[in-house]
Motif scaffolding. Structure first.
Motif, PDB file in Angstrom:
ATOM      1  N   LEU A   2     -66.740  78.314  18.428  1.00 55.02           N
ATOM      2  CA  LEU A   2     -67.539  77.255  17.827  1.00 55.02           C
ATOM      3  C   LEU A   2     -66.906  76.669  16.569  1.00 55.02           C
ATOM      4  CD1 LEU A   2     -71.040  78.878  18.283  1.00 55.02           C
ATOM      5  CD2 LEU A   2     -69.959  77.118  19.674  1.00 55.02           C
ATOM      6  N   SER A   3     -65.598  76.757  16.451  1.00 56.87           N
ATOM      7  CA  SER A   3     -64.941  76.201  15.270  1.00 56.87           C
ATOM      8  C   SER A   3     -64.535  74.747  15.471  1.00 56.87           C
ATOM      9  CB  SER A   3     -63.709  77.034  14.914  1.00 56.87           C
ATOM     10  OG  SER A   3     -62.761  76.956  15.963  1.00 56.87           O
ATOM     11  N   GLU A   4     -64.775  74.203  16.633  1.00 54.89           N
ATOM     12  CA  GLU A   4     -64.433  72.822  16.935  1.00 54.89           C
ATOM     13  C   GLU A   4     -65.651  72.093  17.479  1.00 54.89           C
ATOM     14  OE1 GLU A   4     -61.503  71.388  16.296  1.00 54.89           O
ATOM     15  OE2 GLU A   4     -60.696  73.262  15.502  1.00 54.89           O
ATOM     16  N   HIS A   5     -65.474  70.858  17.877  1.00 57.30           N
ATOM     17  CA  HIS A   5     -66.553  70.046  18.425  1.00 57.30           C
ATOM     18  C   HIS A   5     -66.924  70.509  19.829  1.00 57.30           C
ATOM     19  CE1 HIS A   5     -66.269  67.150  15.181  1.00 57.30           C
ATOM     20  NE2 HIS A   5     -64.968  67.166  15.322  1.00 57.30           N
ATOM     21  N   ALA A   6     -68.130  70.171  20.241  1.00 55.19           N
ATOM     22  CA  ALA A   6     -68.571  70.430  21.615  1.00 55.19           C
ATOM     23  C   ALA A   6     -68.949  69.092  22.242  1.00 55.19           C
ATOM     24  CB  ALA A   6     -69.771  71.364  21.620  1.00 55.19           C
ATOM     25  N   TYR A   7     -68.756  68.968  23.537  1.00 50.20           N
ATOM     26  CA  TYR A   7     -69.048  67.725  24.243  1.00 50.20           C
ATOM     27  C   TYR A   7     -69.803  68.067  25.513  1.00 50.20           C
ATOM     28  CZ  TYR A   7     -68.133  63.291  26.678  1.00 50.20           C
ATOM     29  OH  TYR A   7     -68.257  62.115  27.339  1.00 50.20           O
TER      30      TYR A   7
END
Length: 105
Positions: A2-7
Motif C-alpha cells: 500500500l505504498s503506492e496508488h491503487a486503481y
C-alpha cells in the motif's frame, strides 16, 4: 503493497466500492499489529466520493469512530451539514515562492 496508488476499474454496479475499496479502507482504519504488540497509530485518510455512496460514508464513519479517529466530512450541497473547507488556506506566501504559488493555481 500500500505504498503506492491503487486503481479499481469495472463496469457500473460491478462492486468496485463494496468489494474493492471498502475492505481496503476498513483494513487501513483498523490498523495492524506493531512491534510493541499494540496497533499502528491511526493514519490520516482522505476519501473522495463523487457519487456520494451512503454505505461507504457510514461504514468509514463508524470504523473511524470505533478506532477513536476524528471523522470530518465536507459536502458542497446547500443546506446540508458539513465541516468547513477552504482550499486556499494552505497557499501561504511565507513558505512558497511566487512561482510555486502559480503552480498550485
Amino acid at each position: 503493497v500500500l505504498s503506492e496508488h491503487a486503481y479499481f476499474v469495472g463496469d457500473s454496479g460491478s462492486g468496485k466500492t463494496s468489494l474493492g475499496l471498502l475492505p481496503l479502507l476498513i483494513h487501513l482504519i483498523r490498523g495492524h499489529g506493531s512491534a510493541d504488540g499494540g496497533l499502528t497509530p491511526p493514519a490520516p485518510i482522505v476519501v473522495l466520493d463523487i457519487k456520494g455512496d451512503p454505505a461507504l460514508f457510514h461504514t468509514v464513519r463508524e470504523e473511524a469512530l470505533a478506532r477513536g479517529q476524528e471523522f470530518l466530512f465536507f459536502t458542497p450541497e446547500k443546506g446540508r451539514a458539513s465541516h468547513y473547507f477552504n482550499p486556499f488556506e494552505s497557499f501561504s506566501t511565507r513558505n512558497r515562492t511566487a512561482l510555486e504559488l502559480c503552480g498550485l493555481m
